[in-house]
Enzyme design. Structure first.
Site, PDB file in Angstrom:
ATOM      1  N   GLY A 120       0.810  -1.209   0.000  1.00  0.00           N
ATOM      2  CA  GLY A 120       0.000   0.000   0.000  1.00  0.00           C
ATOM      3  C   GLY A 120       0.841   1.256   0.000  1.00  0.00           C
ATOM      4  N   ASP A 168      -8.393  -2.184  -0.314  1.00  0.00           N
ATOM      5  CA  ASP A 168      -9.141  -0.954  -0.064  1.00  0.00           C
ATOM      6  C   ASP A 168      -9.324  -0.103  -1.314  1.00  0.00           C
ATOM      7  OD1 ASP A 168      -9.132  -1.702   2.613  1.00  0.00           O
ATOM      8  OD2 ASP A 168      -7.276  -0.610   3.021  1.00  0.00           O
ATOM      9  N   ARG A 203     -36.611  -8.319   6.696  1.00  0.00           N
ATOM     10  CA  ARG A 203     -35.656  -7.677   7.596  1.00  0.00           C
ATOM     11  C   ARG A 203     -34.884  -6.554   6.917  1.00  0.00           C
ATOM     12  NH1 ARG A 203     -33.553 -13.305  10.252  1.00  0.00           N
ATOM     13  NH2 ARG A 203     -34.910 -13.299  12.087  1.00  0.00           N
ATOM     14  N   MET A 210     -14.813  -3.435   4.752  1.00  0.00           N
ATOM     15  CA  MET A 210     -13.510  -2.833   5.006  1.00  0.00           C
ATOM     16  C   MET A 210     -13.276  -1.646   4.070  1.00  0.00           C
ATOM     17  SD  MET A 210     -10.836  -5.916   5.774  1.00  0.00           S
ATOM     18  CE  MET A 210     -10.621  -6.557   7.433  1.00  0.00           C
ATOM     19  N   HIS A 654     -22.157 -24.632 -21.996  1.00  0.00           N
ATOM     20  CA  HIS A 654     -23.002 -23.493 -21.642  1.00  0.00           C
ATOM     21  C   HIS A 654     -22.934 -23.095 -20.168  1.00  0.00           C
ATOM     22  CE1 HIS A 654     -24.581 -24.234 -25.639  1.00  0.00           C
ATOM     23  NE2 HIS A 654     -25.167 -23.052 -25.571  1.00  0.00           N
TER      24      HIS A 654
END
Length: 779
Positions: A120, A168, A203, A210, A654
């Site tokens: 990162g 992220d 519901r 994240m 298929h």
């Protein structure tokens, strides 16, 4: 001004006498292994030595067995594994100068002057600092007697290239980071499962995903599943959002929905930078509305699992580009990061990308949320604008009196529903009446309509076949039902049908209406678009099947599988599946092959069986060659491999057209559907004259397609010269440039990487704008 790289040389000799180290740092991400594999194999292909650095920067500091020479076989069977095989660690030692001093010493002793970092923004920032200090570190090491003057001279410069590995997708400068697509796969699998139980019990569900301080995962998930509300840190909800949220949920129930889905990014906040939590939203909905409400925090399940086909191909492409960037770099070349822009691999100055990424955080902290969204890049902006438009389906009081018909043509594919859903909703928002044609072009001829549009309607492979009788019937029905525009969703049949309708305009004035073709086919063979809706889902189906087959081959040893994929004459699926599954060969129509090529492939597999990797995987496109059929290849390999390996044959059929749409196809279909209606709306305004609509210019009938970096509308007639009508494929196809990578990664000799387009380093700040005086300035 671009930073021009050193002139290109023969790639097979560029790495001779060079050494490359590859490490993964920070959080792990699916697809990192594909990047490591490609870096190792392409590095070896160029003649370089390639080293693994185990456990990230910690391994670089500790040295010893943490830095090992990589071999071709050592990266085998890595593609389908999540995480990072060479390990990653959060390293505090590397943040200290003494730690970087030890790392430099370890590299110098091994003669390593090229470092490939997959991680990162923090990991890449650390790499750039390491490179900046390199000369000083060597000077200190020489003074301390830990390295000799000759060693310092041989290692006088350190080249750095980064690849962004993060689920992220929070690194500015790239459309997608390695691991993001796989994380979306995990999230959507959970969302799909939860919606079934939510419907049963009526519901409301709140799902936290994240992303740290980036809302990309939450935003794309909301688009892909049609969530009722999404919370992202870049654009907090307006004041009194609680009241607006409750009103939205009630409205959805009143429209007949049996469930509500709310997506929450883990870094969600309000406009005063106060965190918005899952429990907070659940308590609000349950107490204020009395809905049966559940909250689910997905957690680290998003990081795990098998990488998607997209992440494997992305990692492989980035790995190849990273090696080339390292070997082409000069001491004057800035440290770069390899990024994805549309379908293109580009090189960007690393620290410019890091700076823009930091500017996003700064913009959010200062409450400049529009700037934060814009700095995330065009892809993020488009996703956000599309979600905002689709989430607020409130038909205007005044209707437009415009009727837009949607038609699905040809074989079905995953993602068609997303395109139709988006088109219908945007049309309703614009005040249009949306009509669905039943049964493809056949329904258009017979005048079969559905009042409530749904792409669940059957689709037929009916073609107009230059029949003016059919065109006449279609024109009559367009007039009868007062159709002002036509959206055609489908594959090559949709493209041909659009061309036929344009031709018939000369005779039938009713056909002079705006038309748009949305490419949707597993074959990915529609001219005017690099990608088609449905192709990604089919590719993942093939990749998953190949994974299972490879496991079988690994268990039995000395076995080669011959697999036939769909695609007609288009070799997209076979080629991309070959890259994502690590195939030894992929036979396609676009690249003619002869008996000599088959002989070389057999010899290649015979040699492979002498190594520790005793298995083979061969892919063949369904119409690759009339004579060299899948059965022929099976017989040939079986006969020539006697005593060395045996063969099995699989025709996937298929199953490639079915299955649940991938996040990419849902998102792509949603954006294509919404953009098509907006284009049609503008075109209708242009074509409205003297109380009626008359559109007969070439640009009034277009294909909406992804070309390199943008979604573009291209006139159907302008695409005819680039179409091979006999074989139903475009004459130029971007993915053909990736085929040498497939062969190199399979260890074929004398394969040249296509370097005709010299990668010039682009400026990211020029593309996104820069921050001055508290405002974003676009350049």
């Amino acid at each position: 001004m671009a930073y021009h790289e050193a002139p290109h040389k023969d790639p097979r000799k560029m790495g001779i006498g060079r050494s490359i180290a590859v490490l993964t740092s920070g959080g792990d991400a699916q697809g990192m292994n594909a990047a490591v594999r490609a870096t190792v194999r392409v590095g070896i292909y160029t003649g370089a030595k390639v080293y693994f650095v185990h456990e990230g920067y910690q391994g670089l500091v500790d040295g010893g067995d943490n830095i090992k020479l990589a071999t071709w076989e050592s990266v085998s069977m890595m593609l389908q594994l999540g995480g990072t095989v060479i390990g990653s660690a959060r390293c505090m030692d590397f943040k200290e100068r003494w730690g970087r001093l030890k790392a430099a010493c370890n590299l110098v002793k091994l003669g390593i002057t090229n470092l490939c970092v997959i991680g990162g923004d923090g990991s890449l920032t650390g790499a750039n600092q390491f490179r900046t200090e390199w000369s000083e570190l060597l000077l200190d090491l020489t003074k301390e007697g830990k390295i000799t003057a000759d060693e310092a001279k041989r290692s006088s410069h350190l080249n750095i290239v980064g690849m962004v590995g993060s689920i992220d997708n929070d690194f500015c400068g790239t459309d997608m980071t390695i691991g993001t697509d796989s994380a979306l796969h995990r999230i959507i699998e959970v969302v799909d499962a939860i919606t079934t139980t939510a419907q049963s019990h009526q519901r409301a569900f709140i799902l936290e995903v994240m992303g740290r301080h980036c809302g990309y995962l939450a935003l794309v998930t909301a688009l892909a599943c049609g969530a009722d509300w999404v919370f992202i840190p870049e654009m907090p909800p307006e004041e009194n959002w609680e009241q607006h949220l409750c009103k939205r949920l009630i409205t959805q129930r009143e429209r007949g929905s049996r469930l509500n889905v709310i997506i929450l990014a883990e870094g969600a906040q309000d406009r005063h930078q106060k965190p918005i939590t899952c429990d907070q939203v659940r308590n609000l909905v349950s107490k204020k509305l009395g809905f049966d409400t559940r909250a689910t925090i997905l957690g680290h399940v998003q990081r795990g699992g098998t990488p998607s086909a997209f992440d494997r191909i992305l990692g492989s492409r980035m790995g190849v580009e990273a090696v080339m960037a390292l070997l082409e770099a000069t001491p004057e070349t800035p440290a770069c990061v390899v990024s994805l822009s549309g379908n293109m691999a580009v090189r960007l100055p690393l620290m410019e990308c890091v700076q823009v990424t930091k500017d996003v955080t700064k913009a959010m902290a200062e409450g400049r949320f529009e700037d934060a969204v814009n700095l995330r890049g065009k892809s993020f902006q488009h996703n956000w604008n599309t979600y905002k438009m689709l989430a607020h389906v409130n038909p205007p009081d005044v209707k437009s009196n415009i009727n837009i018909a949607i038609i699905n043509v040809g074989a079905p594919c995953a993602g068609m529903n997303a395109a139709v859903r988006a088109a219908v909703r945007v049309g309703i928002i614009q005040g249009h009446q949306m009509l669905a044609v039943y049964d493809g072009f056949d329904g258009l001829v017979n005048g079969q309509w559905l009042s409530n549009p749904s792409s669940q309607a059957p689709k037929k492979n009916f073609l107009l076949l230059k029949s003016f009788t059919s065109s006449s019937e279609i024109s009559l029905n367009i007039a009868k039902f007062n159709i002002h525009s036509l959206i055609i969703v489908g594959g090559f049949e949709a493209y041909l049908g659009g061309l036929e309708l344009i031709t018939a305009r000369e005779k039938y004035e009713e056909l002079c209406i705006p038309m748009v073709v949305i490419p949707a086919t597993v074959s990915n063979n529609v001219p005017g678009s690099d990608f088609s809706i449905g192709a990604d889902t089919a590719l993942n189906t093939i990749t998953t099947t190949c994974d299972r087959i490879k496991q079988s081959a690994a268990g039995t040893k000395r076995r080669v599988f011959i697999i036939e994929t769909m695609g007609g004459y288009c070799g997209y699926l076979a080629t991309m599946a070959g890259l994502s599954s690590g195939a030894d060969a992929a036979y396609i129509y676009e690249e003619p092959f002869h008996i000599h090529d088959l002989e070389l492939n057999v010899e290649h597999l015979i040699e492979k069986m002498k190594t520790s990797v005793k298995r083979g995987l061969i892919l063949r496109n369904s119409n690759a060659n009339d004579n060299y059929t899948t059965q022929f290849l099976y017989n040939l390999y079986s006969e020539e491999g006697k005593g060395t390996f045996d063969c099995r044959m699989n025709i996937l059929g298929h199953m490639q057209q079915g299955g649940t749409p991938t996040p990419f196809d849902r998102n792509f279909g949603t954006k294509m559907g919404s953009k098509s209606v907006l284009w049609v709306t503008d075109k209708l305004k242009e074509c409205y004259r003297h109380g009626r609509i008359f559109a007969n210019t070439p640009d009034s009938a277009c294909v909406l397609g992804m070309k390199k970096r943008s979604l573009l509308f291209q006139p159907l007639t302008s695409l005819k010269d680039d179409t091979d009508f006999e074989h139903r494929i475009p004459k130029t196809q971007w993915w053909m440039r990736l085929r040498p990578i497939l062969k190199i990664l399979a260890k074929y000799d004398a394969i040249e990487i296509d370097t005709s387009e010299v990668a010039a380093m682009e400026h990211i700040i020029k593309k996104t704008g820069e921050i001055k005086g508290g405002k974003m300035l676009n350049k």
